[in-house]
Structures are given as structure tokens and as C-alpha cells.
Motif scaffolding. Sequence first.
Motif, PDB file in Angstrom:
ATOM      1  N   CYS A 105      34.809  49.251  42.490  1.00  0.00           N
ATOM      2  CA  CYS A 105      34.421  48.195  41.555  1.00  0.00           C
ATOM      3  C   CYS A 105      33.857  47.001  42.316  1.00  0.00           C
ATOM      4  CB  CYS A 105      35.616  47.738  40.724  1.00  0.00           C
ATOM      5  SG  CYS A 105      36.318  49.031  39.655  1.00  0.00           S
ATOM      6  N   TYR A 106      33.148  46.145  41.595  1.00  0.00           N
ATOM      7  CA  TYR A 106      32.580  44.960  42.221  1.00  0.00           C
ATOM      8  C   TYR A 106      32.337  43.880  41.190  1.00  0.00           C
ATOM      9  CZ  TYR A 106      28.477  47.990  41.203  1.00  0.00           C
ATOM     10  OH  TYR A 106      27.579  48.868  40.647  1.00  0.00           O
ATOM     11  N   ARG A 107      32.493  42.637  41.640  1.00  0.00           N
ATOM     12  CA  ARG A 107      32.236  41.455  40.810  1.00  0.00           C
ATOM     13  C   ARG A 107      31.302  40.529  41.568  1.00  0.00           C
ATOM     14  NH1 ARG A 107      38.513  40.286  39.283  1.00  0.00           N
ATOM     15  NH2 ARG A 107      38.769  41.925  37.707  1.00  0.00           N
ATOM     16  N   TYR A 108      30.300  40.016  40.857  1.00  0.00           N
ATOM     17  CA  TYR A 108      29.343  39.085  41.443  1.00  0.00           C
ATOM     18  C   TYR A 108      29.620  37.682  40.906  1.00  0.00           C
ATOM     19  CZ  TYR A 108      26.825  43.416  42.488  1.00  0.00           C
ATOM     20  OH  TYR A 108      26.474  44.664  42.930  1.00  0.00           O
ATOM     21  N   TRP A 109      29.619  36.696  41.816  1.00  0.00           N
ATOM     22  CA  TRP A 109      29.954  35.318  41.468  1.00  0.00           C
ATOM     23  C   TRP A 109      28.819  34.369  41.853  1.00  0.00           C
ATOM     24  CZ3 TRP A 109      34.670  33.997  39.195  1.00  0.00           C
ATOM     25  CH2 TRP A 109      35.641  35.014  39.166  1.00  0.00           C
ATOM     26  N   VAL A 110      28.733  33.270  41.111  1.00  0.00           N
ATOM     27  CA  VAL A 110      27.799  32.205  41.436  1.00  0.00           C
ATOM     28  C   VAL A 110      28.493  30.867  41.201  1.00  0.00           C
ATOM     29  CG1 VAL A 110      26.852  32.204  39.074  1.00  0.00           C
ATOM     30  CG2 VAL A 110      25.528  31.209  40.945  1.00  0.00           C
ATOM     31  N   GLU A 111      28.173  29.885  42.027  1.00  0.00           N
ATOM     32  CA  GLU A 111      28.665  28.537  41.764  1.00  0.00           C
ATOM     33  C   GLU A 111      27.684  27.847  40.830  1.00  0.00           C
ATOM     34  OE1 GLU A 111      29.678  24.323  44.015  1.00  0.00           O
ATOM     35  OE2 GLU A 111      30.028  26.219  45.072  1.00  0.00           O
ATOM     36  N   ALA A 165      29.713  38.482  46.527  1.00  0.00           N
ATOM     37  CA  ALA A 165      30.004  39.821  46.005  1.00  0.00           C
ATOM     38  C   ALA A 165      31.401  40.196  46.463  1.00  0.00           C
ATOM     39  CB  ALA A 165      28.984  40.829  46.517  1.00  0.00           C
ATOM     40  N   HIS A 166      32.290  40.423  45.494  1.00  0.00           N
ATOM     41  CA  HIS A 166      33.659  40.846  45.773  1.00  0.00           C
ATOM     42  C   HIS A 166      33.738  42.329  45.451  1.00  0.00           C
ATOM     43  CE1 HIS A 166      38.236  40.401  44.785  1.00  0.00           C
ATOM     44  NE2 HIS A 166      38.012  41.053  45.911  1.00  0.00           N
ATOM     45  N   VAL A 167      34.002  43.161  46.457  1.00  0.00           N
ATOM     46  CA  VAL A 167      33.947  44.610  46.271  1.00  0.00           C
ATOM     47  C   VAL A 167      35.245  45.254  46.745  1.00  0.00           C
ATOM     48  CG1 VAL A 167      31.445  44.571  46.575  1.00  0.00           C
ATOM     49  CG2 VAL A 167      32.898  45.116  48.531  1.00  0.00           C
ATOM     50  N   TRP A 168      35.624  46.363  46.110  1.00  0.00           N
ATOM     51  CA  TRP A 168      36.838  47.066  46.507  1.00  0.00           C
ATOM     52  C   TRP A 168      36.780  48.523  46.051  1.00  0.00           C
ATOM     53  CZ3 TRP A 168      36.444  43.588  42.575  1.00  0.00           C
ATOM     54  CH2 TRP A 168      36.864  43.972  41.297  1.00  0.00           C
ATOM     55  N   SER A 169      37.638  49.345  46.628  1.00  0.00           N
ATOM     56  CA  SER A 169      37.697  50.746  46.242  1.00  0.00           C
ATOM     57  C   SER A 169      39.126  51.258  46.356  1.00  0.00           C
ATOM     58  CB  SER A 169      36.768  51.609  47.107  1.00  0.00           C
ATOM     59  OG  SER A 169      37.169  51.575  48.457  1.00  0.00           O
TER      60      SER A 169
END
Length: 348
Positions: free
Chosen positions: A196-202, A215-219
Motif C-alpha cells: 500500500c502507499y499514501r501520497y502527501w502534500v503540504e 510518499a509513504h509506502v509499505w508491504s
Amino acid sequence: MLLRLTRSLIGTVIALTAMLTLGSSPSAANALTEKASASDPGVKVDAGNSQEITGSRQGGRDLQSFAERVRGQVPELRAMNAETLGSKYQVLEVDVEKMLPTPGCKRGKETLILPEDVTEIRYIPGSIDSKETAKPCSYTVIWDDPAPNQKTQDDPSAQPSGFSAQAEPPYAENYASYCAARHPGTGANTSWVDACYRYWVEKYDGNASWNYYSAHVWSTCGVSVDSYLTSCGRGVMLASDSPTGYWLDWAPSGGSPPGCRTIDNGITLWNVGVSSSYTSCEEQLVYKYTEPGKMSTYWKGEVPDNQTRGTRHQTAVRVGQNDGRPTWSNWFNSEGYYCGGLGLPFCL
């Protein structure tokens, strides 16, 4: 526009890598290693080597099982029923043996679950991760996420009104979240992966020159019955069609030896951070590259089929104010062996 693999596949590359060890035992694999060239174009997944099974009974079961496993990790999936899942994700049966026939490697068919609107999927022999040594039968799965809406202005000059106390500017916004999966089939690699992954912006950072993204990614990886899991990894980098990015922050800051501890996985954008942490009792390998945004993390070891292992990291870049949002390339990998309940020395 939603994409089906029966249509033409277009786009540029965002990567998801599966370093899959097939058709050799751990000892045999250690005797021969191979590093694939990242420039190898690989083989494109198309109607001649794959079949979309989303609407089939088996595809529906695969999709439902996938959703149940990852619902707690991506909030958007929690409220999706079966029909909605089928419109947002696609289930593909891929004939790896047809695409990458290799003497000594047992590569059959496997199942991929990906967001519906990906544009291109390719299989490449070896690994795109130059700091990892690929086993003889390993290969990489690469896909392109859809390009973000480049008309989106993440840092408009006018500050909005009416914010709650939890969202006073500046603040970090999760603007996209996805998951993907690989299920073992008739090949020798018995491992599975949920990634899974989540994309962030300030938002409203107050800087007139730059925007800030992460980009916060994990498996999570496991294996089929009577098998052993030996590797689980995850990687991310800016895609070839992404606006130019520059290193900002990354986490974890480096690898760590065995021993139970909490690992900081949070990063700082400009004024705000995206916090995260996880606990691990085993060695974690962390590779940061000179290319902006490129980073990977790995778990290595030996665990039986009643256990899972995982890895995660977060990478952040800055992009020119009017250049649009970055496009991220993702990859994951896993390796597993069938041992017939006898342990690793007897694995196939």
C-alpha cells in the motif's frame, strides 16, 4: 478513464517490483546471482499474455480477500462494497512463463491486483534495485499509476477560511491512497505480497517557490502452506514523467541490526511533518539512492507459513511551485519456497 488490459496500455512508468525467486532452492540461488539492467524494457502485459478476471467468480473471491486484508490500512477501502471494488481495482491472471521463459526457472501463472486506472504493466528479469542482488529466477513487475491532475494548485496564494482546529494551514493532506497485491499461482515462488502507499502534500506552505510532497509506502508478505518466507521488500522513486524533484527528507534514516525497537518512519515537509513509526525485532535493510525520492527497505530472514513480515519507509521531495504534482514509481518484492513441511533444507 478506467483502463482494462484488453485495451491498449499506454503511459509512463511508475514501478512496482516483485523480485520473485522461482524454480531454485535457497542454496542453489545463492550459488548464482544476477543483477538486471534497469534499462531492460522487459515485456509489456497485454491480452496475449494475461487475462482480466475481475468479473469472474475467482476474481471476485481474490478481490474480496484482498480488500479484507488491506481495508484497515487504507481508509478509502473500508466503505467499498464488492461492486465498487470491482470498479476501482482489476484482477489479472498473468502468464509469467510465456513472458519470461528462462531455463531452470519454474514460472507459471500468478495473480496481480492493481488499481483500475493504471496505464502500463511490464515484467523485467532481475531487479531494478541496484543495491539488491537478484536471484537467478527473480523478476520485476513495473506499472504506471495514472498521472495526477497537474492543474491542481497545492499552494494557492489565497488562504482559505473556515478551517477546523485540526486543519489550520499549513497542514499535510493525504491526496491519494492505493494498494496492490501479488498472489502466487503455478510458479515455484510461493510468497504473496500486499503493498500500500499514501501520497502527501503540504497545503498552504507559504513558500512561493516550492511545493512539498511525500510518499509513504509499505508491504506485508507471507507464504503458502508448508513454505518459508525469506525476503520482503518495498521501494519507491520518482517516475520518468514526473516533474523534477529534489531530496527533502527520508525515513528510516538507515538500516538497523536485529533487536526489538521502535523505528521512526516520520518525515518533515516544510512547516509540518507526516509522522509514522513501527516496531521490528529483526534486521531491516534501508537503501537510499542519490536520485531524488528513490529509496527501498527490506526484511530478510526465514519464517514459516504461520507468520508474516513487512517493511515500510517514507520519502519526501520538493517540486517547483508551478510544475505540478510528482509521479511516483513503486515496487515490491518477496521470495518464498515450498518445503513440504520439512524445513528450509528441503525447500524446492
